[in-house]
Design a protein around this motif. Structure first.
Motif: not given
Length: 150
Positions: A21-38, A122-131
């Motif tokens: 639990w402690r190792s996960r606190q405060g870490r930046v978690r990005t969303r995944g990528k699709s198979a094409g890298g998007a 969130l970026d200017a279009s409202g897309r989540e960059l990371f949490r």
């Protein structure tokens, strides 16, 4: 003797759980990528309840909005508020918006927030960059934000 073994197992399990639990606190978690890298991050703003969307206002004015989701009696939330406010004041193209979920717990469901503080970038279009769950680590947060700022 059985009581001592049970106690040792319980203490060991608690130590392992606490370390994970402690190792996960405060870490930046990005969303995944699709198979094409998007990016597969959804447009978060379209999923928000009306009251929360109004609170966020127009996202086009800044490159990155740090949306902090807090609760009233959350001590780490105060530390997060200070850190994010300071970072936003010192950085062009960034703003900080804090939302208290105490009076609106239903807002946590569409955002998949299970603990406070949670910060969504969130970026200017409202897309989540990371949490970030917990108090962000300043250096790690700054490094994650750098490619998204002007």
């Amino acid at each position: 003797m059985t009581g001592w073994i049970a106690l040792l197992v319980a203490v060991g399990a608690a130590l392992v759980f606490g370390a994970v639990w402690r190792s996960r606190q405060g870490r930046v978690r990005t969303r995944g990528k699709s198979a094409g890298g998007a990016d597969v991050a959804p447009d978060v703003v379209n999923e928000l309840p009306d009251g929360l969307r109004e609170r966020l206002g127009d996202l086009d004015g800044s490159a990155v909005t740090l949306l902090q989701l807090s609760t009233t009696f959350c001590a780490p939330c105060r530390h997060t508020r200070i850190l994010l406010r300071d970072l936003a004041e010192r950085t062009d193209g960034m703003r900080h918006v804090e939302v208290d979920l105490t009076d609106h717990p239903e807002w946590s469901t569409p955002l998949r927030v299970h603990t406070t503080p949670t910060t969504l970038a969130l970026d200017a279009s409202g897309r989540e960059l990371f949490r970030v769950g917990g108090v962000p680590r300043r250096a790690e947060l700054a490094a994650a934000l750098e490619p998204h700022l002007p």
